[in-house]
Write a protein that holds these residues in place. Structure first.
Motif, PDB file in Angstrom:
ATOM      1  N   ASN A 122      19.159  -6.056  -8.857  1.00 53.10           N
ATOM      2  CA  ASN A 122      18.814  -6.450  -7.491  1.00 53.10           C
ATOM      3  C   ASN A 122      17.686  -7.487  -7.558  1.00 53.10           C
ATOM      4  OD1 ASN A 122      18.129  -6.730  -4.832  1.00 53.10           O
ATOM      5  ND2 ASN A 122      18.258  -4.544  -4.377  1.00 53.10           N
ATOM      6  N   MET A 123      18.072  -8.758  -7.752  1.00 52.41           N
ATOM      7  CA  MET A 123      17.090  -9.837  -7.922  1.00 52.41           C
ATOM      8  C   MET A 123      16.262 -10.068  -6.665  1.00 52.41           C
ATOM      9  SD  MET A 123      16.923 -10.874 -10.957  1.00 52.41           S
ATOM     10  CE  MET A 123      15.864 -12.270 -10.669  1.00 52.41           C
ATOM     11  N   MET A 124      16.877  -9.958  -5.492  1.00 55.93           N
ATOM     12  CA  MET A 124      16.137 -10.213  -4.250  1.00 55.93           C
ATOM     13  C   MET A 124      15.006  -9.209  -4.086  1.00 55.93           C
ATOM     14  SD  MET A 124      15.775 -12.262  -1.737  1.00 55.93           S
ATOM     15  CE  MET A 124      17.288 -13.153  -1.533  1.00 55.93           C
ATOM     16  N   ALA A 125      15.284  -7.945  -4.315  1.00 53.77           N
ATOM     17  CA  ALA A 125      14.246  -6.922  -4.201  1.00 53.77           C
ATOM     18  C   ALA A 125      13.149  -7.152  -5.244  1.00 53.77           C
ATOM     19  CB  ALA A 125      14.845  -5.532  -4.359  1.00 53.77           C
ATOM     20  N   PHE A 126      13.550  -7.549  -6.448  1.00 51.53           N
ATOM     21  CA  PHE A 126      12.593  -7.824  -7.523  1.00 51.53           C
ATOM     22  C   PHE A 126      11.668  -8.984  -7.148  1.00 51.53           C
ATOM     23  CE2 PHE A 126      11.865 -10.219 -11.593  1.00 51.53           C
ATOM     24  CZ  PHE A 126      10.930  -9.368 -12.136  1.00 51.53           C
ATOM     25  N   LEU A 127      12.259 -10.081  -6.694  1.00 50.26           N
ATOM     26  CA  LEU A 127      11.455 -11.251  -6.326  1.00 50.26           C
ATOM     27  C   LEU A 127      10.554 -10.961  -5.128  1.00 50.26           C
ATOM     28  CD1 LEU A 127      14.153 -14.019  -6.881  1.00 50.26           C
ATOM     29  CD2 LEU A 127      12.223 -13.435  -8.366  1.00 50.26           C
ATOM     30  N   ASN A 128      11.066 -10.212  -4.150  1.00 52.08           N
ATOM     31  CA  ASN A 128      10.229  -9.835  -3.001  1.00 52.08           C
ATOM     32  C   ASN A 128       9.064  -8.949  -3.432  1.00 52.08           C
ATOM     33  OD1 ASN A 128      11.558 -11.282  -1.001  1.00 52.08           O
ATOM     34  ND2 ASN A 128      13.007  -9.627  -0.599  1.00 52.08           N
ATOM     35  N   ALA A 129       9.316  -8.041  -4.376  1.00 54.01           N
ATOM     36  CA  ALA A 129       8.245  -7.178  -4.882  1.00 54.01           C
ATOM     37  C   ALA A 129       7.188  -8.001  -5.617  1.00 54.01           C
ATOM     38  CB  ALA A 129       8.818  -6.103  -5.796  1.00 54.01           C
ATOM     39  N   LEU A 130       7.624  -9.024  -6.357  1.00 56.75           N
ATOM     40  CA  LEU A 130       6.669  -9.911  -7.036  1.00 56.75           C
ATOM     41  C   LEU A 130       5.811 -10.676  -6.025  1.00 56.75           C
ATOM     42  CD1 LEU A 130       8.710 -11.425 -10.007  1.00 56.75           C
ATOM     43  CD2 LEU A 130       6.699  -9.951 -10.145  1.00 56.75           C
ATOM     44  N   ILE A 131       6.438 -11.154  -4.976  1.00 53.45           N
ATOM     45  CA  ILE A 131       5.707 -11.877  -3.927  1.00 53.45           C
ATOM     46  C   ILE A 131       4.681 -10.955  -3.277  1.00 53.45           C
ATOM     47  CG2 ILE A 131       5.951 -12.921  -1.634  1.00 53.45           C
ATOM     48  CD1 ILE A 131       8.638 -14.085  -2.676  1.00 53.45           C
ATOM     49  N   ASP A 132       5.087  -9.739  -2.988  1.00 52.26           N
ATOM     50  CA  ASP A 132       4.165  -8.763  -2.390  1.00 52.26           C
ATOM     51  C   ASP A 132       3.029  -8.426  -3.351  1.00 52.26           C
ATOM     52  OD1 ASP A 132       5.694  -8.705  -0.097  1.00 52.26           O
ATOM     53  OD2 ASP A 132       6.723  -6.824  -0.609  1.00 52.26           O
ATOM     54  N   ALA A 133       3.355  -8.257  -4.635  1.00 53.31           N
ATOM     55  CA  ALA A 133       2.342  -7.908  -5.636  1.00 53.31           C
ATOM     56  C   ALA A 133       1.313  -9.023  -5.798  1.00 53.31           C
ATOM     57  CB  ALA A 133       3.006  -7.601  -6.978  1.00 53.31           C
ATOM     58  N   GLU A 134       1.759 -10.254  -5.656  1.00 48.10           N
ATOM     59  CA  GLU A 134       0.846 -11.403  -5.749  1.00 48.10           C
ATOM     60  C   GLU A 134       0.109 -11.638  -4.438  1.00 48.10           C
ATOM     61  OE1 GLU A 134      -0.114 -13.308  -8.175  1.00 48.10           O
ATOM     62  OE2 GLU A 134       1.306 -12.840  -9.767  1.00 48.10           O
ATOM     63  N   GLU A 135       0.446 -10.865  -3.418  1.00 44.73           N
ATOM     64  CA  GLU A 135      -0.160 -10.952  -2.084  1.00 44.73           C
ATOM     65  C   GLU A 135       0.023 -12.330  -1.452  1.00 44.73           C
ATOM     66  OE1 GLU A 135      -4.172  -9.531  -2.435  1.00 44.73           O
ATOM     67  OE2 GLU A 135      -3.519  -7.491  -2.828  1.00 44.73           O
ATOM     68  N   ILE A 136       1.221 -12.864  -1.612  1.00 51.15           N
ATOM     69  CA  ILE A 136       1.573 -14.146  -1.004  1.00 51.15           C
ATOM     70  C   ILE A 136       2.166 -13.862   0.361  1.00 51.15           C
ATOM     71  CG2 ILE A 136       3.037 -16.196  -1.190  1.00 51.15           C
ATOM     72  CD1 ILE A 136       2.929 -15.774  -4.254  1.00 51.15           C
ATOM     73  N   ASP A 137       1.641 -14.503   1.402  1.00 46.08           N
ATOM     74  CA  ASP A 137       2.095 -14.275   2.769  1.00 46.08           C
ATOM     75  C   ASP A 137       3.131 -15.329   3.153  1.00 46.08           C
ATOM     76  OD1 ASP A 137       2.413 -13.499   5.376  1.00 46.08           O
ATOM     77  OD2 ASP A 137       0.544 -14.411   6.069  1.00 46.08           O
ATOM     78  N   LEU A 138       4.390 -14.932   3.173  1.00 39.39           N
ATOM     79  CA  LEU A 138       5.457 -15.850   3.566  1.00 39.39           C
ATOM     80  C   LEU A 138       5.868 -15.680   5.016  1.00 39.39           C
ATOM     81  CD1 LEU A 138       7.825 -15.683   0.457  1.00 39.39           C
ATOM     82  CD2 LEU A 138       6.114 -17.393   1.003  1.00 39.39           C
ATOM     83  N   ASP A 139       5.361 -14.646   5.667  1.00 36.30           N
ATOM     84  CA  ASP A 139       5.739 -14.378   7.048  1.00 36.30           C
ATOM     85  C   ASP A 139       4.959 -15.213   8.050  1.00 36.30           C
ATOM     86  OD1 ASP A 139       7.620 -12.496   6.345  1.00 36.30           O
ATOM     87  OD2 ASP A 139       6.187 -10.850   6.389  1.00 36.30           O
ATOM     88  N   GLY A 140       3.925 -15.899   7.614  1.00 30.77           N
ATOM     89  CA  GLY A 140       3.119 -16.676   8.543  1.00 30.77           C
ATOM     90  C   GLY A 140       2.293 -15.811   9.461  1.00 30.77           C
ATOM     91  N   SER A 141       2.001 -14.598   9.040  1.00 28.07           N
ATOM     92  CA  SER A 141       1.238 -13.688   9.888  1.00 28.07           C
ATOM     93  C   SER A 141      -0.263 -13.796   9.597  1.00 28.07           C
ATOM     94  CB  SER A 141       1.712 -12.251   9.667  1.00 28.07           C
ATOM     95  OG  SER A 141       1.557 -11.888   8.310  1.00 28.07           O
ATOM     96  N   SER A 142      -0.691 -14.990   9.239  1.00 25.31           N
ATOM     97  CA  SER A 142      -2.107 -15.196   8.973  1.00 25.31           C
ATOM     98  C   SER A 142      -2.870 -15.287  10.290  1.00 25.31           C
ATOM     99  CB  SER A 142      -2.317 -16.467   8.156  1.00 25.31           C
ATOM    100  OG  SER A 142      -1.826 -17.582   8.872  1.00 25.31           O
ATOM    101  N   THR A 143      -4.182 -15.211  10.208  1.00 26.33           N
ATOM    102  CA  THR A 143      -4.977 -15.289  11.425  1.00 26.33           C
ATOM    103  C   THR A 143      -4.944 -16.701  11.975  1.00 26.33           C
ATOM    104  OG1 THR A 143      -6.952 -15.753  10.142  1.00 26.33           O
ATOM    105  CG2 THR A 143      -6.514 -13.451  10.679  1.00 26.33           C
ATOM    106  N   GLY A 144      -5.148 -16.832  13.256  1.00 22.32           N
ATOM    107  CA  GLY A 144      -5.139 -18.140  13.894  1.00 22.32           C
ATOM    108  C   GLY A 144      -3.745 -18.473  14.386  1.00 22.32           C
ATOM    109  N   ARG A 145      -3.638 -19.609  15.044  1.00 24.76           N
ATOM    110  CA  ARG A 145      -2.350 -20.005  15.589  1.00 24.76           C
ATOM    111  C   ARG A 145      -1.579 -20.770  14.544  1.00 24.76           C
ATOM    112  NH1 ARG A 145      -2.461 -22.242  21.449  1.00 24.76           N
ATOM    113  NH2 ARG A 145      -0.285 -22.173  20.924  1.00 24.76           N
ATOM    114  N   GLY A 146      -0.310 -20.532  14.498  1.00 30.86           N
ATOM    115  CA  GLY A 146       0.564 -21.188  13.527  1.00 30.86           C
ATOM    116  C   GLY A 146       0.992 -22.546  14.025  1.00 30.86           C
ATOM    117  N   GLY A 147       2.269 -22.715  14.172  1.00 28.44           N
ATOM    118  CA  GLY A 147       2.812 -23.987  14.610  1.00 28.44           C
ATOM    119  C   GLY A 147       3.184 -24.849  13.424  1.00 28.44           C
ATOM    120  N   ARG A 148       3.784 -25.965  13.731  1.00 30.83           N
ATOM    121  CA  ARG A 148       4.202 -26.856  12.662  1.00 30.83           C
ATOM    122  C   ARG A 148       3.040 -27.708  12.208  1.00 30.83           C
ATOM    123  NH1 ARG A 148       9.476 -29.708  14.881  1.00 30.83           N
ATOM    124  NH2 ARG A 148       8.203 -29.858  16.722  1.00 30.83           N
ATOM    125  N   SER A 149       3.091 -28.111  10.968  1.00 28.37           N
ATOM    126  CA  SER A 149       2.060 -29.019  10.465  1.00 28.37           C
ATOM    127  C   SER A 149       2.548 -30.457  10.660  1.00 28.37           C
ATOM    128  CB  SER A 149       1.778 -28.748   8.989  1.00 28.37           C
ATOM    129  OG  SER A 149       2.955 -28.925   8.239  1.00 28.37           O
TER     130      SER A 149
END
Length: 128
Positions: free
Chosen positions: A48-75
């Motif tokens: 299950n490569m997708m679960a493995f890669l997602n677990a690696l992303i989570d373990a590295e604490e990389i935020d891909l959901d854009g749920s960071s503080t402040g307002r998002g929007g396009r750059s």
């Protein structure tokens, strides 16, 4: 037939350490060694490569959901397109970056393949 149990996959620091230890293996082999596979009814292992890669992303604490503080929007991409009505729209990313306010005025000068906008201050003088 004895039912085989699916492995419990590694997460967090344990996952990162294991992946570093297995540097010489392929992605699929690393995923399997870290428990990211299931056994089918016929005993076939499916990685299950997708679960493995997602677990690696989570373990590295990389935020891909854009749920960071402040307002998002396009750059700002620093590119615009002419709209179907012939207008060119300059987005708020640019006006915010230049601290522009409603009512600010510009002088437009046309070049052969470019358009220059020169901001005019309240006294009618060019600013910039």
């Amino acid at each position: 037939m004895a039912k085989t149990k699916n492995p419990v996959p590694l997460t967090g620091k344990d996952l990162l350490e294991k992946v570093k230890d297995l540097a010489n293996l392929s992605k699929e082999e690393k995923a399997k060694a870290c428990g990211y596979y299931t056994l089918t009814k016929n005993g076939i292992e499916r990685v299950n490569m997708m679960a493995f890669l997602n677990a690696l992303i989570d373990a590295e604490e990389i935020d891909l959901d854009g749920s960071s503080t402040g307002r998002g929007g396009r750059s700002a991409s620093y590119k615009v397109s002419v709209q179907s009505n012939g207008n060119i729209l300059i987005g708020s990313a640019y006006t915010k970056q230049m601290n522009l306010k409603p009512g600010d005025e510009f002088e437009i000068s046309l070049g052969r393949k470019h358009i220059h906008l020169k901001q005019i201050d309240a006294q009618g003088e060019e600013d910039i």
